[in-house]
Design a protein around this motif. Structure first.
Motif, PDB file in Angstrom:
ATOM      1  N   THR A 178       8.897   0.013  -3.162  1.00 44.30           N
ATOM      2  CA  THR A 178       7.821  -0.931  -3.465  1.00 44.30           C
ATOM      3  C   THR A 178       7.543  -0.985  -4.960  1.00 44.30           C
ATOM      4  O   THR A 178       7.385  -2.069  -5.540  1.00 44.30           O
ATOM      5  CB  THR A 178       6.538  -0.533  -2.699  1.00 44.30           C
ATOM      6  OG1 THR A 178       6.723  -0.794  -1.308  1.00 44.30           O
ATOM      7  CG2 THR A 178       5.334  -1.307  -3.204  1.00 44.30           C
ATOM      8  N   ASN A 181      10.926  -1.922  -7.200  1.00 44.96           N
ATOM      9  CA  ASN A 181      11.228  -3.343  -7.072  1.00 44.96           C
ATOM     10  C   ASN A 181      10.395  -4.174  -8.032  1.00 44.96           C
ATOM     11  O   ASN A 181      10.750  -5.300  -8.367  1.00 44.96           O
ATOM     12  CB  ASN A 181      10.971  -3.785  -5.618  1.00 44.96           C
ATOM     13  CG  ASN A 181      11.594  -5.121  -5.284  1.00 44.96           C
ATOM     14  OD1 ASN A 181      12.638  -5.492  -5.821  1.00 44.96           O
ATOM     15  ND2 ASN A 181      10.971  -5.846  -4.377  1.00 44.96           N
ATOM     16  N   ARG A 182       9.293  -3.594  -8.502  1.00 38.20           N
ATOM     17  CA  ARG A 182       8.419  -4.256  -9.476  1.00 38.20           C
ATOM     18  C   ARG A 182       8.560  -3.649 -10.870  1.00 38.20           C
ATOM     19  O   ARG A 182       7.709  -3.844 -11.721  1.00 38.20           O
ATOM     20  CB  ARG A 182       6.959  -4.145  -8.993  1.00 38.20           C
ATOM     21  CG  ARG A 182       6.679  -5.009  -7.784  1.00 38.20           C
ATOM     22  CD  ARG A 182       5.428  -4.595  -7.038  1.00 38.20           C
ATOM     23  NE  ARG A 182       5.131  -5.541  -5.972  1.00 38.20           N
ATOM     24  CZ  ARG A 182       5.780  -5.611  -4.812  1.00 38.20           C
ATOM     25  NH1 ARG A 182       6.774  -4.768  -4.560  1.00 38.20           N
ATOM     26  NH2 ARG A 182       5.452  -6.504  -3.912  1.00 38.20           N
ATOM     27  N   ARG A 183       9.647  -2.897 -11.035  1.00 35.90           N
ATOM     28  CA  ARG A 183       9.940  -2.241 -12.314  1.00 35.90           C
ATOM     29  C   ARG A 183       8.814  -1.286 -12.734  1.00 35.90           C
ATOM     30  O   ARG A 183       8.444  -1.200 -13.894  1.00 35.90           O
ATOM     31  CB  ARG A 183      10.214  -3.275 -13.409  1.00 35.90           C
ATOM     32  CG  ARG A 183      11.385  -4.195 -13.092  1.00 35.90           C
ATOM     33  CD  ARG A 183      11.680  -5.156 -14.226  1.00 35.90           C
ATOM     34  NE  ARG A 183      12.753  -6.075 -13.881  1.00 35.90           N
ATOM     35  CZ  ARG A 183      14.063  -5.791 -13.982  1.00 35.90           C
ATOM     36  NH1 ARG A 183      14.437  -4.602 -14.430  1.00 35.90           N
ATOM     37  NH2 ARG A 183      14.984  -6.693 -13.658  1.00 35.90           N
ATOM     38  N   GLN A 184       8.264  -0.580 -11.740  1.00 33.85           N
ATOM     39  CA  GLN A 184       7.221   0.416 -11.982  1.00 33.85           C
ATOM     40  C   GLN A 184       7.719   1.771 -11.485  1.00 33.85           C
ATOM     41  O   GLN A 184       8.469   1.846 -10.511  1.00 33.85           O
ATOM     42  CB  GLN A 184       5.935   0.054 -11.241  1.00 33.85           C
ATOM     43  CG  GLN A 184       5.326  -1.289 -11.635  1.00 33.85           C
ATOM     44  CD  GLN A 184       4.131  -1.646 -10.764  1.00 33.85           C
ATOM     45  OE1 GLN A 184       3.454  -0.770 -10.227  1.00 33.85           O
ATOM     46  NE2 GLN A 184       3.864  -2.938 -10.621  1.00 33.85           N
ATOM     47  N   ILE A 249       0.301  -3.563  -2.661  1.00 32.94           N
ATOM     48  CA  ILE A 249       1.572  -4.236  -2.968  1.00 32.94           C
ATOM     49  C   ILE A 249       2.697  -3.820  -2.024  1.00 32.94           C
ATOM     50  O   ILE A 249       3.844  -4.214  -2.219  1.00 32.94           O
ATOM     51  CB  ILE A 249       2.021  -3.947  -4.419  1.00 32.94           C
ATOM     52  CG1 ILE A 249       2.219  -2.444  -4.642  1.00 32.94           C
ATOM     53  CG2 ILE A 249       1.026  -4.537  -5.417  1.00 32.94           C
ATOM     54  CD1 ILE A 249       2.869  -2.100  -5.985  1.00 32.94           C
ATOM     55  N   GLN A 251       5.680  -3.192   0.396  1.00 30.07           N
ATOM     56  CA  GLN A 251       6.730  -4.118   0.830  1.00 30.07           C
ATOM     57  C   GLN A 251       7.873  -3.305   1.426  1.00 30.07           C
ATOM     58  O   GLN A 251       8.597  -2.633   0.696  1.00 30.07           O
ATOM     59  CB  GLN A 251       7.229  -4.954  -0.358  1.00 30.07           C
ATOM     60  CG  GLN A 251       8.367  -5.905  -0.008  1.00 30.07           C
ATOM     61  CD  GLN A 251       8.781  -6.793  -1.174  1.00 30.07           C
ATOM     62  OE1 GLN A 251       7.975  -7.083  -2.065  1.00 30.07           O
ATOM     63  NE2 GLN A 251      10.027  -7.226  -1.183  1.00 30.07           N
ATOM     64  N   PRO A 257      10.319  -8.829  -5.388  1.00 32.47           N
ATOM     65  CA  PRO A 257       8.931  -8.508  -5.077  1.00 32.47           C
ATOM     66  C   PRO A 257       8.165  -9.720  -4.549  1.00 32.47           C
ATOM     67  O   PRO A 257       8.234 -10.804  -5.118  1.00 32.47           O
ATOM     68  CB  PRO A 257       8.361  -8.021  -6.412  1.00 32.47           C
ATOM     69  CG  PRO A 257       9.326  -8.457  -7.459  1.00 32.47           C
ATOM     70  CD  PRO A 257      10.650  -8.621  -6.803  1.00 32.47           C
ATOM     71  N   THR A 259       4.367 -11.197  -3.038  1.00 30.92           N
ATOM     72  CA  THR A 259       2.924 -10.980  -3.115  1.00 30.92           C
ATOM     73  C   THR A 259       2.328 -10.994  -1.717  1.00 30.92           C
ATOM     74  O   THR A 259       2.546 -11.951  -0.967  1.00 30.92           O
ATOM     75  CB  THR A 259       2.256 -12.081  -3.958  1.00 30.92           C
ATOM     76  OG1 THR A 259       2.841 -12.074  -5.266  1.00 30.92           O
ATOM     77  CG2 THR A 259       0.756 -11.842  -4.063  1.00 30.92           C
TER      78      THR A 259
END
Length: 271
Positions: A178, A181-184, A249, A251, A257, A259
């Motif tokens: 999760t 995938n959001r570059r976090q 968030i 997923q 990603p 929303t």
């Protein structure tokens, strides 16, 4: 027979039962998911069930399927455009009730094939290869999550069984995905997850923590990680910043990603 394949079949049976008496007019009903109709949802499930059988029984055919699908996406076609093109070219252009009948004829074949497969056999997919056990769980998850918009728009309460544990487990194990995938960077440690099954059994994942946890209904947890509900439209309890951030968030499915639905936009229709 692999238990997860039986779970997929039972999930598909549950969806099929709620549409058993539907006519073409009902299949044209628009759902709360991206304005897809019930027909669109069934078509989506059907072609990816077909793809799942291909990748197990005819890998070359699956690669051709994937190549054609990805090529169509690159031209700007939507999932809906692509699936109807495939149905026109490979399934006689079925629509409405005929499409539903084709879906109902096909998913038991998929369940049987995966039920007889080696659970650790690897098969290709749009992303990394996966085991047959993981693949059929993914099909159960998609059937359940897309089934949600159908149950919602029909105003029907789905009777979930403990097979939902497969989806909850997928939601827990995609915690890192999760965020990445959001570059976090996924925050550590992973939250403790404590869920109550439809049967009343309590399931737990990760190390116990009183200040970093998610607890509540396994069904509502599955709704959040499949993005069929906003966390604030459930009674799930989050303790700690990390647990809350994750649930906002979460997923559990592949792809870029997405929303989650805004608060109040996904619910069962009443009245």
């Amino acid at each position: 027979m692999m238990q997860e394949a039986l779970d997929f079949r039972d999930e598909s049976d549950t969806l099929a039962a709620v549409l058993a008496d539907a006519d073409d007019m009902l299949f044209a009903t628009v759902t709360q998911f991206k304005s897809w109709t019930i027909e669109d949802v069934i078509g989506h499930l059907h072609i990816w069930n077909a793809a799942a059988l291909m990748t197990l029984q005819d890998p070359d055919a699956f690669q051709r399927f994937l190549r054609d699908i990805m090529s169509a996406f690159k031209t700007g076609k939507s999932h809906i455009d692509v699936q109807y093109q495939w149905l026109d070219e490979h399934a006689g252009g079925v629509r409405g009730k005929a499409l539903f009948d084709a879906y109902c004829d096909y998913y038991p074949r998929l369940a049987a094939a995966y039920g007889d497969a080696d659970p650790e056999q690897r098969v290709a997919w749009a992303g990394p290869d996966m085991t047959t056990r993981s693949k059929i769980i993914a099909r159960q998850m998609e059937t359940w999550s897309h089934g949600q918009e159908i149950f919602d728009i029909l105003g029907e309460q789905r009777q979930d069984g403990d097979r939902i544990r497969n989806i909850a487990h997928l939601g827990v194990t995609t915690y890192g995905w999760t965020f990445r995938n959001r570059r976090q960077e996924p925050p550590a440690p992973k939250p403790f997850v404590q869920l109550t099954a439809p049967s009343g059994t309590v399931w737990e994942w990760n190390d116990p923590q009183t200040d970093n946890m998610v607890r509540g209904s396994a069904v509502e947890f599955a709704q959040v990680v499949t993005q069929t509900r906003n966390i604030d439209d459930t009674a799930l309890e989050t303790l700690g910043t990390t647990a809350r951030q994750w649930m906002e968030i979460a997923q559990c499915f592949a792809g870029g990603p997405e929303t989650p639905p805004a608060r109040g936009t996904r619910s069962m229709v009443t009245g």
